[in-house]
Design an enzyme around this catalytic site. Sequence first.
Site, PDB file in Angstrom:
ATOM      1  N   ILE A 159      14.246  48.162  30.069  1.00 18.48           N
ATOM      2  CA  ILE A 159      14.901  47.494  31.196  1.00 18.48           C
ATOM      3  C   ILE A 159      14.450  48.207  32.473  1.00 18.48           C
ATOM      4  CG2 ILE A 159      17.159  47.060  32.255  1.00 18.48           C
ATOM      5  CD1 ILE A 159      18.325  47.223  29.360  1.00 18.48           C
ATOM      6  N   SER A 193      11.426  48.383  33.741  1.00 17.26           N
ATOM      7  CA  SER A 193      10.104  49.049  33.685  1.00 17.26           C
ATOM      8  C   SER A 193       9.063  48.353  34.561  1.00 17.26           C
ATOM      9  CB  SER A 193       9.606  49.082  32.231  1.00 17.26           C
ATOM     10  OG  SER A 193       9.581  47.766  31.691  1.00 17.26           O
ATOM     11  N   GLY A 194       9.431  47.231  35.161  1.00 21.06           N
ATOM     12  CA  GLY A 194       8.506  46.568  36.092  1.00 21.06           C
ATOM     13  C   GLY A 194       7.760  45.389  35.503  1.00 21.06           C
ATOM     14  N   LYS A 195       8.333  44.777  34.467  1.00 25.68           N
ATOM     15  CA  LYS A 195       7.646  43.653  33.813  1.00 25.68           C
ATOM     16  C   LYS A 195       7.484  42.458  34.752  1.00 25.68           C
ATOM     17  CE  LYS A 195      10.678  43.671  30.517  1.00 25.68           C
ATOM     18  NZ  LYS A 195      11.393  44.853  31.027  1.00 25.68           N
ATOM     19  N   GLU A 203       6.823  37.597  29.152  1.00 26.58           N
ATOM     20  CA  GLU A 203       7.663  38.779  29.388  1.00 26.58           C
ATOM     21  C   GLU A 203       8.454  39.019  28.115  1.00 26.58           C
ATOM     22  OE1 GLU A 203      10.334  38.314  32.649  1.00 26.58           O
ATOM     23  OE2 GLU A 203      10.954  40.419  32.651  1.00 26.58           O
ATOM     24  N   GLY A 253       8.386  46.486  27.647  1.00 31.51           N
ATOM     25  CA  GLY A 253       8.847  47.711  28.310  1.00 31.51           C
ATOM     26  C   GLY A 253      10.346  47.713  28.438  1.00 31.51           C
TER      27      GLY A 253
END
Length: 219
Positions: free
Chosen positions: A18, A20-22, A91, A16
């Site tokens: 930068i 995006s909640g990874k 990630e 996702g």
Amino acid sequence: NISVKKIRPFTVFVEGNIGSGKTTFLNHFANADVQLLSEPVEMWRNVEGHNLLGLMYENPSRWGLTFQTYVQLTMVDLHTRPAAYPVKMMERSIYSARYCFVENLVQEGLMPTCEYVVLDEWFKWITSHLDTGGDLIVYLRTSPEVVFERMKVRARKEETHVSLQYLTKLHELHEDWLFNRTKFSCPAPVITLDANRDINEMEEEFRKCEPKILFQQQN
Ligand SMILES: Cc1cc2cn([C@H]3C[C@H](O)[C@@H](CO)O3)c(=O)nc2[nH]1
């Protein structure tokens, strides 16, 4: 000689833009029987005292190859980490490095073709000789405007000058890779979450994901 097939844990790439909640997604699985491998940003910020992440943002055409070469090395290390659990969640991946970030540098004219070709030769050799495979991609899909606001709130110092235009370009590269599949192959099936939602609503989205990730342990 008997060839021992190295068993690979069920491997999930969390992808996702930068902001995006990874990291939040990974933390949701902190207490599960899963090996969580976060993006080694701290390594990129300090290679023998050199902050390659900072250098890359200050002068991407001068330091893009240096930074992405090191990113590729750190990702190979994570991809080939021996299996400590039945499930491994990473990630990002060597794939988003190549298809999103490196692609962005060359498309924006920030990386000369000869450097792009060298990075791609490394990428092709690594992904054909080593087991960098994945079994599922979780795509935290966002709109550039949403992640732009979140990025500013998080205020990572190297990202101070990251523009909405840059995030929009990165978004489009993720969409081309994972949705439209125009130019690059996708290394695993993709499940897409609406990561624009608020953090507490995201917990519900994450729970919906669990059966697709954790049930692998029961086979
Ligand atoms: C795989 C990969 C991750 C990654 C992150 N980044 C940048 C985006 C963020 O500002 C920071 C942490 O993800 O590093 C990059 O430029 N190239 C990358 N390649």
